[in-house]
Design a protein around this motif. Structure first.
Motif, short mmCIF file in Angstrom:
data_model
loop_
_atom_site.label_atom_id
_atom_site.label_comp_id
_atom_site.label_asym_id
_atom_site.label_seq_id
_atom_site.Cartn_x
_atom_site.Cartn_y
_atom_site.Cartn_z
N MET A 1 -8.91 17.94 11.35
CA MET A 1 -8.75 16.63 10.90
C MET A 1 -9.73 16.83 9.47
O MET A 1 -11.30 17.45 10.54
CB MET A 1 -9.20 15.90 11.31
CG MET A 1 -9.22 14.18 11.11
SD MET A 1 -10.34 13.04 13.12
CE MET A 1 -8.33 13.18 14.20
N THR A 2 -9.54 15.99 8.67
CA THR A 2 -9.83 15.91 7.48
C THR A 2 -10.93 14.90 7.31
O THR A 2 -9.92 13.88 7.37
CB THR A 2 -9.31 16.34 6.23
OG1 THR A 2 -8.54 17.57 6.28
CG2 THR A 2 -10.51 15.98 5.23
N LEU A 3 -12.67 14.70 7.97
CA LEU A 3 -12.86 12.74 7.85
C LEU A 3 -14.04 12.86 6.40
O LEU A 3 -14.75 14.03 5.91
CB LEU A 3 -13.76 13.11 9.12
CG LEU A 3 -13.42 13.14 10.15
CD1 LEU A 3 -13.68 12.91 11.50
CD2 LEU A 3 -11.73 12.07 10.30
N GLN A 4 -14.46 11.55 6.35
CA GLN A 4 -14.71 11.77 4.73
C GLN A 4 -15.78 10.80 5.39
O GLN A 4 -15.80 10.02 6.34
CB GLN A 4 -14.75 10.76 3.99
CG GLN A 4 -13.76 11.96 3.23
CD GLN A 4 -12.76 10.97 2.18
OE1 GLN A 4 -12.24 9.87 1.61
NE2 GLN A 4 -12.36 12.68 0.73
N TYR A 5 -17.12 10.50 5.24
CA TYR A 5 -17.69 9.97 5.44
C TYR A 5 -19.02 9.05 4.59
O TYR A 5 -18.78 9.87 3.71
CB TYR A 5 -19.77 11.17 6.19
CG TYR A 5 -18.99 11.81 7.82
CD1 TYR A 5 -18.96 11.28 9.52
CD2 TYR A 5 -18.58 13.60 8.13
CE1 TYR A 5 -18.47 12.18 10.22
CE2 TYR A 5 -17.99 13.96 7.95
CZ TYR A 5 -18.30 13.70 10.25
OH TYR A 5 -17.23 14.03 10.40
N ILE A 6 -19.09 8.68 5.25
CA ILE A 6 -20.27 7.29 4.04
C ILE A 6 -21.24 7.24 4.71
O ILE A 6 -22.10 6.55 5.56
CB ILE A 6 -18.81 5.67 4.05
CG1 ILE A 6 -17.83 6.36 4.39
CG2 ILE A 6 -19.86 4.67 3.57
CD1 ILE A 6 -17.16 4.32 4.39
N GLN A 7 -22.53 6.82 4.00
CA GLN A 7 -23.53 7.37 3.14
C GLN A 7 -24.42 6.49 2.70
O GLN A 7 -23.85 5.97 1.63
CB GLN A 7 -24.25 8.27 3.52
CG GLN A 7 -23.34 9.82 4.55
CD GLN A 7 -24.44 11.00 4.08
OE1 GLN A 7 -25.01 11.14 3.05
NE2 GLN A 7 -24.58 12.35 5.14
N ASP A 8 -25.44 5.66 3.85
CA ASP A 8 -26.11 5.05 2.67
C ASP A 8 -26.91 5.44 1.94
O ASP A 8 -27.37 7.05 2.06
CB ASP A 8 -26.86 3.92 3.68
CG ASP A 8 -28.01 4.39 4.69
OD1 ASP A 8 -28.03 5.24 4.22
OD2 ASP A 8 -28.28 4.34 5.45
N THR A 14 -22.86 5.66 8.00
CA THR A 14 -22.77 4.74 7.99
C THR A 14 -21.28 4.42 8.62
O THR A 14 -20.56 3.21 9.16
CB THR A 14 -23.52 3.11 6.59
OG1 THR A 14 -22.61 3.73 6.49
CG2 THR A 14 -24.74 3.44 6.75
N GLY A 15 -19.66 5.31 8.06
CA GLY A 15 -18.62 4.68 8.12
C GLY A 15 -17.71 6.34 8.22
O GLY A 15 -18.53 7.50 8.03
#
Length: 79
Positions: A1-8, A14-15
């Protein structure tokens, strides 16, 4: 699974973004996920109360309504 992480801005995650095909596969595998993401079409009680009041006001005095275009113009002028 290829996920992208959201960072503050501090680097805290954060997501997560899940590719849609993988999300659909997860929803098929875990049916409870579908229940979690279905948007509710039910109004909150406070929303229903406001709408009921506005509808009642209209039917009590249908001539006492504002012109939509004029209202938009007034809003734009105040911005």
């Amino acid at each position: 699974m290829t996920l992208q992480y959201i960072q503050d801005k501090e680097g805290k995650t954060t997501g997560v973004i899940i590719p849609i095909k993988e999300w659909q596969s997860l929803k098929e595998k875990y049916s409870e996920l579908q229940e979690e993401v279905e948007p509710s079409t039910e109004l909150m009680s406070w929303q229903k109360k406001i709408l009921d009041e506005r509808i009642s006001d209209y039917f009590d005095d249908p001539e006492n309504v504002g012109d939509f275009e004029r209202t938009l113009d007034d809003i734009e002028k105040s911005l």
